[in-house]
Scaffold this motif. Structure first.
Motif, mmCIF file in Angstrom:
data_model
loop_
_atom_site.group_PDB
_atom_site.id
_atom_site.type_symbol
_atom_site.label_atom_id
_atom_site.label_comp_id
_atom_site.label_asym_id
_atom_site.label_seq_id
_atom_site.Cartn_x
_atom_site.Cartn_y
_atom_site.Cartn_z
ATOM 1 N N ILE A 127 5.058 -0.235 10.566
ATOM 2 C CA ILE A 127 4.706 0.901 9.717
ATOM 3 C C ILE A 127 5.112 2.195 10.401
ATOM 4 C CG2 ILE A 127 2.362 0.985 10.676
ATOM 5 C CD1 ILE A 127 1.399 1.820 7.831
ATOM 6 N N GLY A 128 5.591 3.136 9.621
ATOM 7 C CA GLY A 128 5.900 4.459 10.144
ATOM 8 C C GLY A 128 7.252 4.958 9.705
ATOM 9 N N VAL A 129 7.386 6.275 9.687
ATOM 10 C CA VAL A 129 8.633 6.913 9.263
ATOM 11 C C VAL A 129 9.485 7.373 10.443
ATOM 12 C CG1 VAL A 129 7.715 7.664 7.038
ATOM 13 C CG2 VAL A 129 7.509 9.178 9.005
ATOM 14 N N ASN A 180 -4.936 -11.702 1.541
ATOM 15 C CA ASN A 180 -3.985 -10.869 0.777
ATOM 16 C C ASN A 180 -3.535 -9.663 1.592
ATOM 17 O OD1 ASN A 180 -3.849 -12.474 -1.531
ATOM 18 N ND2 ASN A 180 -5.535 -11.406 -2.520
ATOM 19 N N ILE A 181 -4.462 -9.059 2.315
ATOM 20 C CA ILE A 181 -4.113 -7.918 3.165
ATOM 21 C C ILE A 181 -3.122 -8.357 4.236
ATOM 22 C CG2 ILE A 181 -4.993 -6.274 4.879
ATOM 23 C CD1 ILE A 181 -7.623 -6.225 3.189
ATOM 24 N N ARG A 182 -3.401 -9.476 4.874
ATOM 25 C CA ARG A 182 -2.486 -9.999 5.901
ATOM 26 C C ARG A 182 -1.089 -10.245 5.322
ATOM 27 N NH1 ARG A 182 -7.294 -12.982 7.233
ATOM 28 N NH2 ARG A 182 -8.076 -12.320 9.281
ATOM 29 N N SER A 204 1.169 4.240 1.363
ATOM 30 C CA SER A 204 1.813 3.173 0.587
ATOM 31 C C SER A 204 1.139 1.830 0.847
ATOM 32 C CB SER A 204 3.299 3.077 0.937
ATOM 33 O OG SER A 204 3.957 4.283 0.619
ATOM 34 N N LEU A 205 0.801 1.565 2.088
ATOM 35 C CA LEU A 205 0.110 0.325 2.416
ATOM 36 C C LEU A 205 -1.246 0.277 1.720
ATOM 37 C CD1 LEU A 205 -0.188 -2.334 3.884
ATOM 38 C CD2 LEU A 205 -0.867 -1.048 5.938
ATOM 39 N N ALA A 206 -1.978 1.363 1.762
ATOM 40 C CA ALA A 206 -3.283 1.420 1.101
ATOM 41 C C ALA A 206 -3.145 1.184 -0.403
ATOM 42 C CB ALA A 206 -3.962 2.757 1.380
#
Length: 119
Positions: A19-21, A61-63, A76-78
């Motif tokens: 994750i990250g930009v 599902n989160i995993r 976006s992940l949230a």
């Protein structure tokens, strides 16, 4: 008829996520912490798992969402997690917190919390 509301939660689920930009965040998994609070309309009659929202399924599902690939933004992940939770018609509200651990110097975490409703 009385409306029954149940709160289902997954607290402090820690995972490694891509994750990250920023350039230094690409290709290198980072620790994240996720919390999910769901407001559900369920009927826990009969002491059967099918009658409730299964918190183990929520965590799984989160995993799966985290494992699916790189995500630029915690927001976006949230959103993806909330949308997944709201697919269960018994879930009325999903409040999701995504924290990137040690993302900023001197902090335990930084992140975002969203709340989405089925309506």
């Amino acid at each position: 008829m009385t409306k029954t509301v149940t709160h289902v939660f997954v607290r402090n689920l820690e995972l490694l996520a891509r994750i990250g930009v920023h350039g230094h965040e690409h290709g290198k998994p980072q620790p994240i912490r996720i919390n999910a609070w769901l407001t559900c309309k369920v009927s826990p009659e009969g002491d059967k798992l099918d009658n409730v929202v299964d918190y183990e399924a929520v965590a799984d599902n989160i995993r799966a969402i985290v494992a699916a690939g790189h995500i630029n933004l915690a927001e976006s992940l949230a959103e993806r997690i909330a949308a997944s939770c709201l697919e269960d018609k018994r879930v009325e509200t999903a409040r999701i917190r995504v924290e990137k651990l040690h993302a900023l110097p001197g902090t335990e975490s930084a992140g975002v919390e969203i709340e989405r409703s089925a309506r």
